[in-house]
Design a protein around this motif. Sequence first.
Motif, PDB file in Angstrom:
ATOM      1  N   ASP A  48       0.803  -1.221   0.000  1.00  0.00           N
ATOM      2  CA  ASP A  48       0.000   0.000   0.000  1.00  0.00           C
ATOM      3  C   ASP A  48       0.837   1.272   0.000  1.00  0.00           C
ATOM      4  O   ASP A  48       0.307   2.361   0.170  1.00  0.00           O
ATOM      5  CB  ASP A  48      -0.944   0.001   1.212  1.00  0.00           C
ATOM      6  CG  ASP A  48      -0.192   0.068   2.535  1.00  0.00           C
ATOM      7  OD1 ASP A  48       0.933  -0.463   2.600  1.00  0.00           O
ATOM      8  OD2 ASP A  48      -0.733   0.641   3.495  1.00  0.00           O
ATOM      9  N   VAL A  49       2.151   1.166  -0.219  1.00  0.00           N
ATOM     10  CA  VAL A  49       3.046   2.320  -0.115  1.00  0.00           C
ATOM     11  C   VAL A  49       3.732   2.591  -1.449  1.00  0.00           C
ATOM     12  O   VAL A  49       4.245   1.673  -2.088  1.00  0.00           O
ATOM     13  CB  VAL A  49       4.124   2.073   0.967  1.00  0.00           C
ATOM     14  CG1 VAL A  49       5.061   3.254   1.077  1.00  0.00           C
ATOM     15  CG2 VAL A  49       3.479   1.778   2.301  1.00  0.00           C
ATOM     16  N   THR A  50       3.752   3.855  -1.849  1.00  0.00           N
ATOM     17  CA  THR A  50       4.478   4.275  -3.049  1.00  0.00           C
ATOM     18  C   THR A  50       5.688   5.081  -2.601  1.00  0.00           C
ATOM     19  O   THR A  50       5.552   6.008  -1.805  1.00  0.00           O
ATOM     20  CB  THR A  50       3.589   5.133  -3.959  1.00  0.00           C
ATOM     21  OG1 THR A  50       2.415   4.402  -4.277  1.00  0.00           O
ATOM     22  CG2 THR A  50       4.318   5.514  -5.228  1.00  0.00           C
ATOM     23  N   MET A  51       6.861   4.699  -3.123  1.00  0.00           N
ATOM     24  CA  MET A  51       8.107   5.388  -2.774  1.00  0.00           C
ATOM     25  C   MET A  51       8.756   5.933  -4.034  1.00  0.00           C
ATOM     26  O   MET A  51       8.795   5.267  -5.057  1.00  0.00           O
ATOM     27  CB  MET A  51       9.092   4.431  -2.113  1.00  0.00           C
ATOM     28  CG  MET A  51       8.693   3.943  -0.758  1.00  0.00           C
ATOM     29  SD  MET A  51       9.919   2.799  -0.059  1.00  0.00           S
ATOM     30  CE  MET A  51      11.297   3.874   0.206  1.00  0.00           C
ATOM     31  N   GLY A  52       9.291   7.150  -3.926  1.00  0.00           N
ATOM     32  CA  GLY A  52      10.104   7.719  -4.976  1.00  0.00           C
ATOM     33  C   GLY A  52      11.540   7.788  -4.474  1.00  0.00           C
ATOM     34  O   GLY A  52      11.775   8.152  -3.320  1.00  0.00           O
ATOM     35  N   LEU A  53      12.503   7.424  -5.327  1.00  0.00           N
ATOM     36  CA  LEU A  53      13.909   7.453  -4.935  1.00  0.00           C
ATOM     37  C   LEU A  53      14.729   8.104  -6.038  1.00  0.00           C
ATOM     38  O   LEU A  53      14.506   7.838  -7.221  1.00  0.00           O
ATOM     39  CB  LEU A  53      14.440   6.032  -4.691  1.00  0.00           C
ATOM     40  CG  LEU A  53      13.763   5.254  -3.580  1.00  0.00           C
ATOM     41  CD1 LEU A  53      12.759   4.282  -4.160  1.00  0.00           C
ATOM     42  CD2 LEU A  53      14.779   4.518  -2.780  1.00  0.00           C
ATOM     43  N   SER A  54      15.684   8.942  -5.638  1.00  0.00           N
ATOM     44  CA  SER A  54      16.568   9.597  -6.596  1.00  0.00           C
ATOM     45  C   SER A  54      17.901   9.891  -5.919  1.00  0.00           C
ATOM     46  O   SER A  54      17.951  10.211  -4.736  1.00  0.00           O
ATOM     47  CB  SER A  54      15.951  10.903  -7.089  1.00  0.00           C
ATOM     48  OG  SER A  54      16.831  11.563  -7.973  1.00  0.00           O
ATOM     49  N   THR A  55      18.992   9.799  -6.696  1.00  0.00           N
ATOM     50  CA  THR A  55      20.312  10.080  -6.148  1.00  0.00           C
ATOM     51  C   THR A  55      20.855  11.434  -6.569  1.00  0.00           C
ATOM     52  O   THR A  55      21.901  11.849  -6.091  1.00  0.00           O
ATOM     53  CB  THR A  55      21.329   9.002  -6.562  1.00  0.00           C
ATOM     54  OG1 THR A  55      21.456   9.010  -7.978  1.00  0.00           O
ATOM     55  CG2 THR A  55      20.917   7.635  -6.069  1.00  0.00           C
ATOM     56  N   VAL A  56      20.170  12.135  -7.472  1.00  0.00           N
ATOM     57  CA  VAL A  56      20.638  13.462  -7.874  1.00  0.00           C
ATOM     58  C   VAL A  56      20.283  14.459  -6.771  1.00  0.00           C
ATOM     59  O   VAL A  56      19.179  14.447  -6.240  1.00  0.00           O
ATOM     60  CB  VAL A  56      20.028  13.879  -9.222  1.00  0.00           C
ATOM     61  CG1 VAL A  56      20.313  15.336  -9.521  1.00  0.00           C
ATOM     62  CG2 VAL A  56      20.582  13.005 -10.326  1.00  0.00           C
ATOM     63  N   ASP A  57      21.202  15.328  -6.439  1.00  0.00           N
ATOM     64  CA  ASP A  57      21.024  16.258  -5.321  1.00  0.00           C
ATOM     65  C   ASP A  57      20.164  17.458  -5.721  1.00  0.00           C
ATOM     66  O   ASP A  57      20.627  18.591  -5.785  1.00  0.00           O
ATOM     67  CB  ASP A  57      22.391  16.718  -4.812  1.00  0.00           C
ATOM     68  CG  ASP A  57      22.311  17.307  -3.425  1.00  0.00           C
ATOM     69  OD1 ASP A  57      21.197  17.606  -2.955  1.00  0.00           O
ATOM     70  OD2 ASP A  57      23.376  17.474  -2.810  1.00  0.00           O
ATOM     71  N   VAL A  58      18.890  17.202  -5.989  1.00  0.00           N
ATOM     72  CA  VAL A  58      17.970  18.263  -6.414  1.00  0.00           C
ATOM     73  C   VAL A  58      17.780  19.312  -5.318  1.00  0.00           C
ATOM     74  O   VAL A  58      17.611  20.497  -5.607  1.00  0.00           O
ATOM     75  CB  VAL A  58      16.611  17.678  -6.864  1.00  0.00           C
ATOM     76  CG1 VAL A  58      15.906  16.984  -5.726  1.00  0.00           C
ATOM     77  CG2 VAL A  58      15.726  18.754  -7.466  1.00  0.00           C
TER      78      VAL A  58
END
Length: 185
Positions: A48-58
Amino acid sequence: QPPYEKLSRQHYHHTSSATGSTATAEDQDPAVPSASCMPNPVMLSLHDVTMGLSTVDVLKHAEEISIAPTEDRITRLCSHLLQQRSFYPIWPPAPGSLVNPNKRKELSLTKSPHIMVLRSELQHFVKVTHDCVFLNPGRLCRGTSGGTYAYLTLHPLSASSLEGLDDAKVDHAIQDRLRVDIIRI
């Protein structure tokens, strides 16, 4: 080619995969059969969980161009990602960033995640804004000394909150069920 042109030493990476899909079977490491290689950035759905992941230092890039004073600048910077529906809402990309300007469409957030993990050189943090938990776990190592990492514990929904409801009507209340520990090495 993924929306991030190249990777630096700060990024763990293997052969690039197309954005929006996992790597092929040939790219998988046979020594770790349970591991999956994912694109960068990625949206994951786990039950039931949506995760967003990113390694760029936005966050660091956004902070460098931000001029609006505020008490909680990190929360404001995080809310920009959701409001502009993008993993990288800065245009044109910051000089020296790893963003491929030709792949801007692949950086869009099709829906708001419950949890967003963003690696940044900024101080580690956990913030909640717009019903999304933003997390910067910090760096695992800083030079020759240890850094920080995050340990997430998500408690299940109670049976009473699910009675008589279908999936579309369930209030997931992730921020109430999630515990995040930032652990120093």
